[in-house]
Design a protein around this motif. Sequence first.
Motif, PDB file in Angstrom:
ATOM      1  N   ASP A  13      87.886   4.144  91.829  1.00 22.07           N
ATOM      2  CA  ASP A  13      89.507   4.103  91.768  1.00 22.07           C
ATOM      3  C   ASP A  13      90.003   5.749  91.723  1.00 22.07           C
ATOM      4  OD1 ASP A  13      89.240   1.426  91.297  1.00 22.07           O
ATOM      5  OD2 ASP A  13      89.603   1.541  89.092  1.00 22.07           O
ATOM      6  N   ALA A  14      89.390   6.663  91.002  1.00 22.00           N
ATOM      7  CA  ALA A  14      89.904   7.766  90.979  1.00 22.00           C
ATOM      8  C   ALA A  14      89.722   8.686  92.537  1.00 22.00           C
ATOM      9  CB  ALA A  14      89.009   8.908  89.958  1.00 22.00           C
ATOM     10  N   LEU A  15      88.694   8.224  92.924  1.00 20.85           N
ATOM     11  CA  LEU A  15      88.606   8.659  94.566  1.00 20.85           C
ATOM     12  C   LEU A  15      89.474   8.221  95.186  1.00 20.85           C
ATOM     13  CD1 LEU A  15      84.437   8.886  95.064  1.00 20.85           C
ATOM     14  CD2 LEU A  15      85.892  10.688  94.659  1.00 20.85           C
ATOM     15  N   ALA A  16      89.719   6.962  95.407  1.00 23.31           N
ATOM     16  CA  ALA A  16      90.728   6.401  96.007  1.00 23.31           C
ATOM     17  C   ALA A  16      92.160   6.962  95.811  1.00 23.31           C
ATOM     18  CB  ALA A  16      90.853   4.770  95.840  1.00 23.31           C
ATOM     19  N   ALA A  17      92.356   7.391  94.756  1.00 22.83           N
ATOM     20  CA  ALA A  17      93.698   7.967  94.186  1.00 22.83           C
ATOM     21  C   ALA A  17      93.960   9.175  94.649  1.00 22.83           C
ATOM     22  CB  ALA A  17      93.914   7.310  92.752  1.00 22.83           C
ATOM     23  N   GLY A  18      92.748   9.919  95.162  1.00 23.12           N
ATOM     24  CA  GLY A  18      92.975  11.265  95.629  1.00 23.12           C
ATOM     25  C   GLY A  18      92.798  12.119  94.346  1.00 23.12           C
ATOM     26  N   ASP A  19      91.830  11.751  93.240  1.00 21.96           N
ATOM     27  CA  ASP A  19      91.958  12.526  91.924  1.00 21.96           C
ATOM     28  C   ASP A  19      90.465  12.943  91.608  1.00 21.96           C
ATOM     29  OD1 ASP A  19      91.865  13.657  89.434  1.00 21.96           O
ATOM     30  OD2 ASP A  19      93.078  11.878  88.588  1.00 21.96           O
ATOM     31  N   GLY A  20      90.175  14.135  92.482  1.00 17.30           N
ATOM     32  CA  GLY A  20      88.835  14.362  92.479  1.00 17.30           C
ATOM     33  C   GLY A  20      88.453  14.959  91.100  1.00 17.30           C
ATOM     34  N   TYR A  21      89.108  15.574  90.324  1.00 19.47           N
ATOM     35  CA  TYR A  21      88.762  16.070  88.916  1.00 19.47           C
ATOM     36  C   TYR A  21      88.427  14.848  88.029  1.00 19.47           C
ATOM     37  CZ  TYR A  21      88.790  18.423  84.524  1.00 19.47           C
ATOM     38  OH  TYR A  21      88.317  18.642  83.048  1.00 19.47           O
TER      39      TYR A  21
ATOM     40  N   VAL B 294      69.882  21.016  90.284  1.00 19.92           N
ATOM     41  CA  VAL B 294      71.233  20.448  90.969  1.00 19.92           C
ATOM     42  C   VAL B 294      72.027  21.385  91.759  1.00 19.92           C
ATOM     43  CG1 VAL B 294      72.512  21.542  88.761  1.00 19.92           C
ATOM     44  CG2 VAL B 294      73.338  19.550  90.029  1.00 19.92           C
ATOM     45  N   GLY B 295      72.899  20.987  92.577  1.00 19.29           N
ATOM     46  CA  GLY B 295      73.596  21.685  93.581  1.00 19.29           C
ATOM     47  C   GLY B 295      75.192  21.405  93.386  1.00 19.29           C
ATOM     48  N   ASP B 296      75.794  22.415  93.565  1.00 14.39           N
ATOM     49  CA  ASP B 296      77.219  22.242  93.616  1.00 14.39           C
ATOM     50  C   ASP B 296      77.837  21.612  94.964  1.00 14.39           C
ATOM     51  OD1 ASP B 296      77.158  23.477  91.079  1.00 14.39           O
ATOM     52  OD2 ASP B 296      77.945  25.595  92.252  1.00 14.39           O
ATOM     53  N   ALA B 297      78.935  21.140  94.765  1.00 17.55           N
ATOM     54  CA  ALA B 297      79.574  20.043  95.873  1.00 17.55           C
ATOM     55  C   ALA B 297      80.774  20.782  96.376  1.00 17.55           C
ATOM     56  CB  ALA B 297      79.890  18.631  95.324  1.00 17.55           C
ATOM     57  N   THR B 298      81.099  20.942  97.604  1.00 15.04           N
ATOM     58  CA  THR B 298      82.385  21.254  98.393  1.00 15.04           C
ATOM     59  C   THR B 298      82.704  19.710  98.826  1.00 15.04           C
ATOM     60  OG1 THR B 298      81.100  21.857 100.027  1.00 15.04           O
ATOM     61  CG2 THR B 298      81.693  23.495  98.724  1.00 15.04           C
ATOM     62  N   ARG B 299      84.077  19.732  98.920  1.00 18.55           N
ATOM     63  CA  ARG B 299      84.763  18.327  99.044  1.00 18.55           C
ATOM     64  C   ARG B 299      86.140  18.574  99.270  1.00 18.55           C
ATOM     65  NH1 ARG B 299      82.780  12.739  96.947  1.00 18.55           N
ATOM     66  NH2 ARG B 299      84.030  11.183  97.999  1.00 18.55           N
ATOM     67  N   SER B 300      86.831  17.903 100.403  1.00 20.29           N
ATOM     68  CA  SER B 300      88.235  17.667 100.275  1.00 20.29           C
ATOM     69  C   SER B 300      88.619  16.357  99.749  1.00 20.29           C
ATOM     70  CB  SER B 300      88.707  17.568 101.813  1.00 20.29           C
ATOM     71  OG  SER B 300      88.489  18.989 102.115  1.00 20.29           O
ATOM     72  N   VAL B 301      89.574  16.499  98.772  1.00 20.50           N
ATOM     73  CA  VAL B 301      90.051  15.271  98.189  1.00 20.50           C
ATOM     74  C   VAL B 301      91.424  15.214  98.072  1.00 20.50           C
ATOM     75  CG1 VAL B 301      90.108  13.865  96.014  1.00 20.50           C
ATOM     76  CG2 VAL B 301      87.978  14.907  96.795  1.00 20.50           C
ATOM     77  N   ASP B 302      92.219  14.453  98.753  1.00 15.96           N
ATOM     78  CA  ASP B 302      93.523  14.308  98.633  1.00 15.96           C
ATOM     79  C   ASP B 302      94.191  15.388  99.617  1.00 15.96           C
ATOM     80  OD1 ASP B 302      96.244  13.052  98.622  1.00 15.96           O
ATOM     81  OD2 ASP B 302      96.426  13.879  96.757  1.00 15.96           O
ATOM     82  N   GLY B 303      93.371  16.041 100.574  1.00 13.36           N
ATOM     83  CA  GLY B 303      93.903  17.211 101.392  1.00 13.36           C
ATOM     84  C   GLY B 303      93.581  18.338 100.741  1.00 13.36           C
TER      85      GLY B 303
END
Length: 351
Positions: free
Chosen positions: A51-59, A90-99
């Motif tokens: 739900d959070a991903l779909a709403a663009g709430d990456g944090y 573990v690795g860090d992640a880079t990603r675009s969420v909600d632009g």
Amino acid sequence: METTHRVFVGDSRDLSAVDDESVELVVTSPPYPMIEMWDDLFTELDPAIGDALAAGDGYDAFEAMHAQLERVWDELERVLVDGGIACINVGDATRSVDGSFRVYPNHARVLEAFEERGFEPLPDVLWRKPANSAAKFMGSGMIPPNAYVTLEHEYILVFRKGARSREFEPRADRRYEAAYFWEERNRWFTDVWTDVTGELQSIDGPADDDLRERSAAYPLEIPYRLICMYSAYGDTVLDPFWGTGTTTLAAMCAGRHSVGSELEDAFLAVFDDGVDEVPALSRSVGRARLERHRSFVDRRRDEGTGFEYEADYYDTPVVTKMERGIRLREVRAVDGIEDGYRVEHAPLSLE
């Protein structure tokens, strides 16, 4: 010497099959939060993540994913002995969420979680893996200022349970025979590993393409080094995110017991198909270590530097007194048991 290697199919948030304080070392690589390939898994564990991903709430998604991992860390606190070590790749992640493009610092979040559970952080390791593409930038290409650095490393975070190191009986053979060579110590106990490269895990069998997609196996060299660095012969190594069984394979080669937990039994079937190759692999690993040491001896002598000590079990000098008792092991036989494998070990054969 015999070791046992148990693998349980189940949720690593519940390691009830593993007794309290029965594990000396944890070596594992969990699914990395905010890496897209793991979204479905995390969402199955907690639908609020989807739900959070779909709403663009990456944090919120990032925090909720780590909340699921923390249930595993709770179990590690329970099963580790006092002074036991946990190594988390573990690795860090880079990603675009909600632009919005950003980095999600998984290593920092894991560090925080372990400290909250009373673990003592020890110096960590960075290991450099190949980039996923030839491009060394993301964003605006050659035009400043909106390009981004490509992540080409992962962290091995190292923690000790409690403030005190483990204690052993004086001159314990299982500890001194598990010593490493002086030059190995210098290479392994540095905080940047540039001589380990990432690799695709070779998986054969039914639905192998799908399994490979779901596998995030690290190179065998990583768990093998960590097991040699932070455990003695006869210790038990746990991997709560067993995957393709790389940690168990390393434990077999290193003469340690192991326990693994894995959600998908398909991985266990594939591992079982390959256990006949373990004796040859373990012999190759041991002989390669000895050959690298002999090459080191030749280089040191060419530089005009001598040696004060001789190894007890091998026709080679060593730099320090503590190395004299090194006795490498190889696997002679692997037999299936009800929930895993029984492995027979012997001193490394040189013929």
